[in-house]
Design a protein around this motif. Sequence first.
Motif, mmCIF file in Angstrom:
data_model
loop_
_atom_site.group_PDB
_atom_site.id
_atom_site.type_symbol
_atom_site.label_atom_id
_atom_site.label_comp_id
_atom_site.label_asym_id
_atom_site.label_seq_id
_atom_site.Cartn_x
_atom_site.Cartn_y
_atom_site.Cartn_z
ATOM 1 N N VAL A 10 30.320 46.234 52.576
ATOM 2 C CA VAL A 10 30.442 47.221 51.496
ATOM 3 C C VAL A 10 31.169 48.466 51.974
ATOM 4 O O VAL A 10 31.692 49.220 51.163
ATOM 5 C CB VAL A 10 29.081 47.580 50.866
ATOM 6 C CG1 VAL A 10 28.495 46.404 50.128
ATOM 7 C CG2 VAL A 10 28.121 48.145 51.874
ATOM 8 N N ALA A 11 31.254 48.670 53.293
ATOM 9 C CA ALA A 11 32.006 49.807 53.821
ATOM 10 C C ALA A 11 33.493 49.652 53.540
ATOM 11 O O ALA A 11 34.246 50.628 53.610
ATOM 12 C CB ALA A 11 31.748 49.960 55.314
ATOM 13 N N ASP A 12 33.938 48.436 53.197
ATOM 14 C CA ASP A 12 35.345 48.195 52.879
ATOM 15 C C ASP A 12 35.679 48.499 51.422
ATOM 16 O O ASP A 12 36.849 48.380 51.024
ATOM 17 C CB ASP A 12 35.722 46.738 53.175
ATOM 18 C CG ASP A 12 35.753 46.445 54.667
ATOM 19 O OD1 ASP A 12 35.906 47.382 55.467
ATOM 20 O OD2 ASP A 12 35.618 45.264 55.026
ATOM 21 N N LEU A 13 34.697 48.872 50.636
ATOM 22 C CA LEU A 13 34.971 49.188 49.232
ATOM 23 C C LEU A 13 35.816 50.455 49.154
ATOM 24 O O LEU A 13 35.569 51.426 49.871
ATOM 25 C CB LEU A 13 33.666 49.395 48.458
ATOM 26 C CG LEU A 13 32.801 48.160 48.271
ATOM 27 C CD1 LEU A 13 31.473 48.539 47.640
ATOM 28 C CD2 LEU A 13 33.516 47.132 47.430
ATOM 29 N N PRO A 14 36.813 50.473 48.296
ATOM 30 C CA PRO A 14 37.663 51.662 48.165
ATOM 31 C C PRO A 14 36.856 52.879 47.713
ATOM 32 O O PRO A 14 35.986 52.782 46.835
ATOM 33 C CB PRO A 14 38.681 51.269 47.099
ATOM 34 C CG PRO A 14 38.624 49.780 47.012
ATOM 35 C CD PRO A 14 37.231 49.395 47.416
ATOM 36 N N ALA A 15 37.157 54.020 48.302
ATOM 37 C CA ALA A 15 36.442 55.252 47.978
ATOM 38 C C ALA A 15 36.557 55.599 46.501
ATOM 39 O O ALA A 15 35.588 56.071 45.895
ATOM 40 C CB ALA A 15 36.953 56.401 48.842
ATOM 41 N N ASP A 16 37.730 55.343 45.898
ATOM 42 C CA ASP A 16 37.896 55.678 44.484
ATOM 43 C C ASP A 16 37.026 54.808 43.590
ATOM 44 O O ASP A 16 36.562 55.249 42.535
ATOM 45 C CB ASP A 16 39.358 55.628 44.056
ATOM 46 C CG ASP A 16 39.987 54.253 44.184
ATOM 47 O OD1 ASP A 16 39.642 53.513 45.124
ATOM 48 O OD2 ASP A 16 40.860 53.927 43.343
ATOM 49 N N LEU A 17 36.767 53.571 44.024
ATOM 50 C CA LEU A 17 35.858 52.699 43.279
ATOM 51 C C LEU A 17 34.442 53.267 43.301
ATOM 52 O O LEU A 17 33.770 53.331 42.271
ATOM 53 C CB LEU A 17 35.865 51.287 43.862
ATOM 54 C CG LEU A 17 34.899 50.298 43.224
ATOM 55 C CD1 LEU A 17 35.378 49.926 41.827
ATOM 56 C CD2 LEU A 17 34.760 49.074 44.076
ATOM 57 N N GLN A 19 33.643 56.388 43.813
ATOM 58 C CA GLN A 19 33.648 57.620 43.022
ATOM 59 C C GLN A 19 33.570 57.311 41.536
ATOM 60 O O GLN A 19 32.825 57.957 40.801
ATOM 61 C CB GLN A 19 34.902 58.449 43.309
ATOM 62 C CG GLN A 19 34.822 59.230 44.583
ATOM 63 C CD GLN A 19 36.063 60.082 44.800
ATOM 64 O OE1 GLN A 19 37.157 59.740 44.326
ATOM 65 N NE2 GLN A 19 35.904 61.168 45.515
ATOM 66 N N SER A 20 34.342 56.336 41.089
ATOM 67 C CA SER A 20 34.326 55.966 39.668
ATOM 68 C C SER A 20 32.948 55.503 39.234
ATOM 69 O O SER A 20 32.507 55.794 38.121
ATOM 70 C CB SER A 20 35.336 54.849 39.398
ATOM 71 O OG SER A 20 36.646 55.300 39.604
ATOM 72 N N ALA A 21 32.278 54.769 40.112
ATOM 73 C CA ALA A 21 30.942 54.259 39.804
ATOM 74 C C ALA A 21 29.862 55.298 40.082
ATOM 75 O O ALA A 21 28.688 55.062 39.786
ATOM 76 C CB ALA A 21 30.663 53.004 40.624
ATOM 77 N N ARG A 22 30.262 56.420 40.674
ATOM 78 C CA ARG A 22 29.312 57.471 41.071
ATOM 79 C C ARG A 22 28.222 56.903 41.969
ATOM 80 O O ARG A 22 27.026 57.119 41.740
ATOM 81 C CB ARG A 22 28.722 58.161 39.850
ATOM 82 C CG ARG A 22 29.744 58.903 39.040
ATOM 83 C CD ARG A 22 29.092 59.711 37.926
ATOM 84 N NE ARG A 22 30.125 60.328 37.127
ATOM 85 C CZ ARG A 22 30.340 60.072 35.852
ATOM 86 N NH1 ARG A 22 29.589 59.213 35.210
ATOM 87 N NH2 ARG A 22 31.308 60.678 35.206
ATOM 88 N N MET A 23 28.665 56.135 42.964
ATOM 89 C CA MET A 23 27.736 55.475 43.879
ATOM 90 C C MET A 23 28.144 55.737 45.322
ATOM 91 O O MET A 23 29.326 55.884 45.614
ATOM 92 C CB MET A 23 27.718 53.968 43.645
ATOM 93 C CG MET A 23 27.216 53.551 42.291
ATOM 94 S SD MET A 23 27.303 51.768 42.067
ATOM 95 C CE MET A 23 25.801 51.284 42.897
ATOM 96 N N THR A 24 27.155 55.754 46.195
ATOM 97 C CA THR A 24 27.395 55.805 47.630
ATOM 98 C C THR A 24 27.315 54.381 48.167
ATOM 99 O O THR A 24 26.876 53.462 47.460
ATOM 100 C CB THR A 24 26.336 56.668 48.344
ATOM 101 O OG1 THR A 24 25.065 56.014 48.220
ATOM 102 C CG2 THR A 24 26.265 58.074 47.750
ATOM 103 N N LEU A 25 27.688 54.198 49.419
ATOM 104 C CA LEU A 25 27.545 52.880 50.035
ATOM 105 C C LEU A 25 26.088 52.447 50.050
ATOM 106 O O LEU A 25 25.780 51.272 49.828
ATOM 107 C CB LEU A 25 28.105 52.887 51.457
ATOM 108 C CG LEU A 25 29.622 52.958 51.560
ATOM 109 C CD1 LEU A 25 30.043 53.085 53.017
ATOM 110 C CD2 LEU A 25 30.264 51.752 50.927
ATOM 111 N N ASP A 26 25.184 53.390 50.285
ATOM 112 C CA ASP A 26 23.759 53.052 50.263
ATOM 113 C C ASP A 26 23.320 52.598 48.879
ATOM 114 O O ASP A 26 22.509 51.681 48.751
ATOM 115 C CB ASP A 26 22.906 54.234 50.735
ATOM 116 C CG ASP A 26 23.039 54.494 52.224
ATOM 117 O OD1 ASP A 26 23.444 53.574 52.972
ATOM 118 O OD2 ASP A 26 22.716 55.625 52.656
#
Length: 70
Positions: A10-17, A19-26
């Motif tokens: 999940v650390a490979d998820l794009p940061a903008d994704l 941000q759009s989902a308003r979610m952290t990696l945790d």
Amino acid sequence: DDLVGLDLDVADLPADLLQSARMTLDDVRLELAIALFRAERLSMGRAAELVGLAVADFQGCLASRRIGAH
């Protein structure tokens, strides 16, 4: 092993994704663990491990969402 063959970091998820989902990696890890637990793909212990929580803490997350242990 329950996650054999799962090539997901999940650390490979794009940061903008995130941000759009308003979610952290945790947050993503928790949602994934809950979804896999509810689908009976992971035991409670393995789902808690995925999130890095003690089983009792994961149970608390489930309880706060009114998701029963099975």
